[in-house]
Design an enzyme around this catalytic site. Structure first.
Site: not given
Ligand code: BGC
Length: 763
Positions: A291
């Site tokens: 993530d």
């Molecule tokens: C989130 C994810 C997301 C990623 C990309 C993160 O802050 O937890 O769910 O896919 O950002 O935008």
């Protein structure tokens, strides 16, 4: 152009018919892919391989404090395998061109984005979709999302999010399927099927899915975002991991690790989860990405500085680093120092390249940049019609005293509340690609629906919160114009006094749900609560149209308001969908996949609890030395599986085919269901079981099956379920997956509370 031409021809020869995702259609196809990638990797330097493992953020949307910039420069230096969250097909095409034409090997980039519940045609938030219990509708929404997103440059979506959540304080409960592993698994499969389709490689309108967040992010302690999770493996395996496993079985192409630590170990470096469970036990062959900046956050967790954190993540089996850039320079050093093997880097690089191969990017890097299709197929009439239909299926009728709903289309209807004329708020969290200027508000669509028949009066009625600072925090980037608290209230009362019936559009605004939106007070915000009290005091019938991304404490509303229709965040077509249900064109059928508590103090709360040694006997009073609260019953206000209809369904007596479930055999459970009301309608018939004596204490009830049936008024249907020993299995304290011979209860009903029960014996 020189290198890539050759690459395309080779890839084209090799992959003409590569089906599916993690499992290519047959061994020959897999062999062809392996050969192609081996050939390519033979030409790659260590640096080029590491470049493939780097996934910077595009900058059109950031979800953390860290941002990567200058993508074009990074591409020329071959320092990335792809990027994400660039929201323009022209920009994406140009960046792809640089990769293909201006780098030594011309390896195409993979472009990801958070396409969570629609691209421009926005569907209800995932929690709402789950409440439709309609897996085909969810699959359809994923298909349409893929169709729109792939035309606009996106080949990879960071969805589905399948984190089980039992704590309404956590804002991201909106992004998942609720509290239950069974419905969570059903929905997980539906998303994967919808996004990836039958043939990802050949299709230009399917995209690769990314299962997230692996794992257990939904159990963040105290419902506070990014917080730790501490959980036994028994609970993980029985209650939290099944939806992830279901998505893997359905062939999801990629997996994203989560931000949280699990029993102290950052999920991104959790070797047991990544390598033992996901890879070895579940056989996941796809690519694993972190993530947003998770590896760098391991330093802040107090586990390791960036370089060491990258090494830990890589050695645990993570393949691609989102944003933190630890797999680039620091990893080069680590490999040279022998701290990470070249074989592990090769494995990770191969997985990224396989992903691109499966997407058909080597044959046509511009496959997902179809400007013409982007114009004709994005936010099309047909897609919007589906979104409208699906949105109406997700609404949950929580209360309907004296059949106040559906409303007759006549007289004066006052639509009052801050959500009533807020087109930019209907889509809910995580819809960065939507263009709210194209949507009509609820007010506009209700006026259109009732034109010439009823008059819709309107007043905003209140701000979201009284306090401007609180509201600024909650509303964030979106513009819900504030007004003077007292003036808004006075206007609302004046409008209400002229109306025959009042519809109050109140609740949370979009930015109060989703990531980084935890709440400790889960009531409707203060200004709106007081507005509602004033509206109820008028003595006129009041319908609450509830906008929310989480279960709210509706104790006051349930006692004082005659009708409550929970419309969650219904997406771009909310206005029409609400009109359809409000006036009875569509009969509501949604049922909760998340318990609505009586108070925040009950959280975490879920139906499938285990019995204590001192179960509460009488919920109407406090019982000392029993497991209960002095000041509140144990159960929720609205239970899991609950939802009303405009019609009524009567359940007859259920019958079992036998009192014994023979070894290797099955028993059937049949229950007659009759539509006894005045409307045709859809009912969700639910089946639960309880294991009376097991190696470990088992839930009082566990959902094991359901049927979504549509009955005309007066019509009956015998609904039959089949139970086998697989339905009885669980992981015991030694993590052995087994079932216990002996007594079980089977329960059937319209929700998890109102069930009839029978017993059987498993051999
Ligand atoms: C989130 C994810 C997301 C990623 C990309 C993160 O802050 O937890 O769910 O896919 O950002 O935008």
């Amino acid at each position: 152009m020189k290198h890539i031409n050759k690459l395309f021809v080779l890839a084209g020869l090799a992959s003409a018919a590569l089906y599916g995702c993690t499992q290519p259609g047959n061994n020959t196809q897999e062999k062809e892919m392996d050969e192609f990638i081996s050939g390519l990797m033979d030409k790659m330097t260590l640096r080029e391989k590491l470049g493939q493992l780097n996934l910077p953020a595009g900058g059109d949307l950031t979800t953390g404090t860290v941002q990567n910039s200058n993508l074009a420069e990074m591409i020329r230096k071959q320092e990335l395998g792809g990027f994400f969250n660039v929201m323009s097909v022209e920009k994406i095409r140009e960046l792809q061109r640089i990769a293909v034409e201006e780098t030594r090997l011309g390896i195409p980039l993979v472009v990801g984005a958070d396409v969570i519940h629609g691209y421009q045609t926005i569907f209800p938030i995932p929690l709402a979709l789950a409440c439709s219990w309609d897996t085909l509708a969810t699959e359809r929404m994923a298909q349409i999302s893929a169709k729109e997103a792939t035309a606009n440059g996106i080949a990879w979506t960071f969805s589905p999010m399948v984190d089980i959540c039992r704590d309404a304080r956590w804002g991201r409960i909106a992004e998942g399927n609720g509290e239950d592993p069974f419905i969570g698994a059903m929905m997980a499969r539906a998303y994967v099927r919808g996004y990836q389709g039958e043939n990802l490689h050949e299709s230009d309108s399917s995209m690769m899915a990314c299962l997230k967040h692996f794992a257990l992010y939904g159990a963040s302690e105290s419902g506070r975002d990014y917080n730790r999770t501490d959980m036994s493996r028994v609970q993980m395996l029985n209650e939290y991991l099944p939806p992830y496993q279901a998505a893997v079985k359905a062939g999801v192409g990629t997996v994203m690790t989560s931000f949280n630590t699990i029993n102290g170990v950052p999920a991104t470096a959790d070797k047991w989860l990544i390598d033992d469970v996901l890879r070895k036990q579940w056989g996941f062959k796809g690519m694993i990405v972190t993530d947003y900046n998770s590896i760098a956050e391991m330093e802040i967790h107090g586990v390791a500085p960036l370089k060491e954190a990258g090494i830990m993540a890589m050695n645990a089996g993570t393949d691609m680093d989102m944003v933190a850039q630890s797999f680039l320079n620091p990893m080069e050093e680590a490999v040279n120092e022998g701290k990470v093997s070249k074989a592990r880097i090769d494995e990770a690089c191969r997985r990224v390249l396989e992903m691109k191969y499966k997407l058909g990017l080597f044959e046509n890097p511009y496959k997902y940049c179809n400007v013409e299709r982007a114009q004709t197929e994005t936010y099309s009439e047909a897609n919007r019609a589906e979104a409208r239909r699906i949105a109406a299926e997700t609404f949950v009728l929580m209360k309907n005293e004296n059949q106040l709903l559906p409303l007759a289309m006549k007289g004066r209807i006052a639509l009052i509340g801050p959500m009533a004329d807020a087109a930019n708020n209907m889509c809910g969290m995580w819809s960065p690609t939507c263009d709210p200027s194209r949507h009509s508000s609820l007010l506009e669509r209700l006026r259109a629906a009732t034109k010439g028949k009823a008059e819709i009066l309107y007043a905003k009625g209140s701000n979201v919160y009284y306090d401007a600072g609180m509201e600024a925090g909650a509303v964030g980037g979106r513009t819900l114009q504030r007004g003077d608290n007292q003036k808004l209230y006075a206007e609302a009362m004046a409008v209400a006094s002229r109306a025959d019936v009042i519809v109050a559009a109140v609740g949370e605004c979009a930015e109060m749900t989703g990531e980084s939106a935890s709440r400790t007070d889960i009531r409707i915000p203060d200004a709106q609560r007081h507005l509602l009290e004033g509206l109820v005091k008028t003595g006129k019938p009041v319908v609450v149209l509830l906008f929310t991304g989480r279960p709210l404490d509706l104790t006051w509303e349930s006692e004082h308001v005659p009708a409550i229709l929970n419309v969650w965040f219904g997406g771009s077509e909310t206005g029409d969908a609400v009109a359809d249900v409000l006036f009875g064109k569509t009969v509501p059928s949604g049922k909760l996949t998340t318990t609505f508590p009586r108070t925040v103090g009950q959280l975490p709360l879920y139906y499938s609890q285990t019995t204590t040694g001192r179960p509460d006997g009488d919920p109407t009073t406090f019982n000392r030395f029993m497991s209960n609260y002095i000041d509140c019953p144990n159960d929720g206000l609205y239970p899991f599986g609950y939802g009303l209809s405009y019609t009524t369904f009567e359940y007859g007596e259920m019958k079992l085919s036998s009192e014994t479930l023979p070894k290797g055999g099955n028993i059937t459970v049949t229950v007659p269901v009759k539509n006894t009301g005045n409307y045709d309608g859809t009912e969700i018939v639910q089946l639960y079981i309880h294991d009376q004596y097991a190696d470990i204490a088992r839930p009082v009830k566990e959902l094991k099956d359901f049927r979504r049936i549509t009955l005309k008024k007066g019509e009956s249907q015998a609904v039959t379920f089949t139970l086998t020993e697989d339905d009885l299995k669980y992981y015991n304290a030694d993590l052995v997956y087994k079932y216990d011979a002996g007594a079980f209860q089977v329960m059937v009903g319209p929700n998890s509370r109102d069930v009839q029960s029978a017993s059987f014996n498993a051999e």
